[in-house]
Design a protein around this motif. Structure first.
Motif, mmCIF file in Angstrom:
data_model
loop_
_atom_site.group_PDB
_atom_site.id
_atom_site.type_symbol
_atom_site.label_atom_id
_atom_site.label_comp_id
_atom_site.label_asym_id
_atom_site.label_seq_id
_atom_site.Cartn_x
_atom_site.Cartn_y
_atom_site.Cartn_z
ATOM 1 N N VAL A 142 49.743 59.708 50.281
ATOM 2 C CA VAL A 142 48.891 59.775 49.102
ATOM 3 C C VAL A 142 49.627 60.542 48.008
ATOM 4 C CG1 VAL A 142 47.740 61.889 49.884
ATOM 5 C CG2 VAL A 142 46.551 60.336 48.321
ATOM 6 N N GLN A 143 49.320 60.227 46.775
ATOM 7 C CA GLN A 143 49.921 60.946 45.666
ATOM 8 C C GLN A 143 49.216 62.287 45.464
ATOM 9 O OE1 GLN A 143 49.815 58.293 42.263
ATOM 10 N NE2 GLN A 143 51.918 57.636 42.673
ATOM 11 N N ALA A 144 49.930 63.218 44.886
ATOM 12 C CA ALA A 144 49.340 64.513 44.564
ATOM 13 C C ALA A 144 48.087 64.315 43.719
ATOM 14 C CB ALA A 144 50.350 65.383 43.831
ATOM 15 N N GLY A 145 47.048 65.077 44.057
ATOM 16 C CA GLY A 145 45.775 64.948 43.391
ATOM 17 C C GLY A 145 44.813 63.998 44.075
ATOM 18 N N ASN A 183 40.646 67.009 49.425
ATOM 19 C CA ASN A 183 40.696 66.601 48.018
ATOM 20 C C ASN A 183 41.781 67.365 47.275
ATOM 21 O OD1 ASN A 183 38.413 64.958 48.486
ATOM 22 N ND2 ASN A 183 37.026 66.637 47.982
ATOM 23 N N THR A 184 42.134 66.857 46.129
ATOM 24 C CA THR A 184 43.146 67.489 45.279
ATOM 25 C C THR A 184 44.377 67.870 46.104
ATOM 26 O OG1 THR A 184 41.233 68.503 44.145
ATOM 27 C CG2 THR A 184 43.417 69.117 43.372
ATOM 28 N N LEU A 185 44.887 66.907 46.832
ATOM 29 C CA LEU A 185 46.002 67.181 47.723
ATOM 30 C C LEU A 185 47.258 67.543 46.942
ATOM 31 C CD1 LEU A 185 45.255 64.415 50.326
ATOM 32 C CD2 LEU A 185 45.611 66.833 50.870
ATOM 33 N N LYS A 186 48.055 68.413 47.567
ATOM 34 C CA LYS A 186 49.298 68.896 46.978
ATOM 35 C C LYS A 186 50.458 68.569 47.914
ATOM 36 C CE LYS A 186 46.800 72.899 45.099
ATOM 37 N NZ LYS A 186 46.744 74.386 45.048
ATOM 38 N N VAL A 192 50.086 63.444 57.470
ATOM 39 C CA VAL A 192 49.645 63.418 56.080
ATOM 40 C C VAL A 192 50.849 63.720 55.206
ATOM 41 C CG1 VAL A 192 48.228 64.564 54.325
ATOM 42 C CG2 VAL A 192 47.274 64.079 56.593
ATOM 43 N N THR A 193 51.141 62.818 54.286
ATOM 44 C CA THR A 193 52.269 62.998 53.378
ATOM 45 C C THR A 193 51.761 62.892 51.945
ATOM 46 O OG1 THR A 193 53.791 62.027 54.986
ATOM 47 C CG2 THR A 193 54.548 62.198 52.710
ATOM 48 N N VAL A 194 52.009 63.927 51.162
ATOM 49 C CA VAL A 194 51.568 63.963 49.776
ATOM 50 C C VAL A 194 52.800 63.937 48.891
ATOM 51 C CG1 VAL A 194 50.191 65.169 48.051
ATOM 52 C CG2 VAL A 194 49.582 65.347 50.484
ATOM 53 N N SER A 195 52.898 62.900 48.072
ATOM 54 C CA SER A 195 54.057 62.763 47.185
ATOM 55 C C SER A 195 53.757 63.386 45.826
ATOM 56 C CB SER A 195 54.415 61.286 47.017
ATOM 57 O OG SER A 195 53.352 60.596 46.397
#
Length: 125
Positions: free
Chosen positions: A12-15, A84-87, A121-124
């Motif tokens: 998922v993208q940041a945010g 939510n609001t992933l970093k 979980v990977t946050v880009s």
């Protein structure tokens, strides 16, 4: 004993947001305090959130407060982690765990008796 299976991880993208699920079999989850932990590459496994059997006591690590929510549906024998609001710093393998111990859920992974296999979980950025 109880078997735990996590799902819902991904890229998922940041945010953005993800909801992790932890489904149990073997025994009802209502008899356990539940926790979520995560492990990033090269790091130890860290506490994320914990929830008491009845769902009234919740703990979060400071870095996820206000962004993550732990919940449970004992009828579905499932625990959730809404993120939510992933970093990018949230990137890790996330594990759920069950604790047959006392009333107050624990922040220590050594107190948990059963573990799932983890979900990435990977946050880009």
């Amino acid at each position: 004993q109880v078997q735990l299976v996590e799902s819902g991880g991904g890229l998922v993208q940041a945010g953005g947001s993800l909801r992790l699920s932890c489904a149990a079999s073997g025994r009802t989850l209502s008899t356990y305090n539940m926790g979520w932990f995560r492990q990033a590459p090269g790091r130890e496994r860290d506490f994320v959130a914990a929830l008491s059997r009845g769902g009234t006591i919740k703990y979060y690590t400071d870095t996820v407060k206000g962004r993550f929510t732990i919940s449970r549906d004992n009828n579905k024998n499932t625990v959730y982690l809404q993120m939510n609001t992933l970093k990018p710093e949230d990137t890790a393998v996330y594990y759920c765990a069950a604790d047959a111990g006392p009333v107050t859920p624990s922040r220590s992974d050594s107190d948990y008796d059963y573990w799932g296999q983890g979900t990435q979980v990977t946050v880009s950025s």
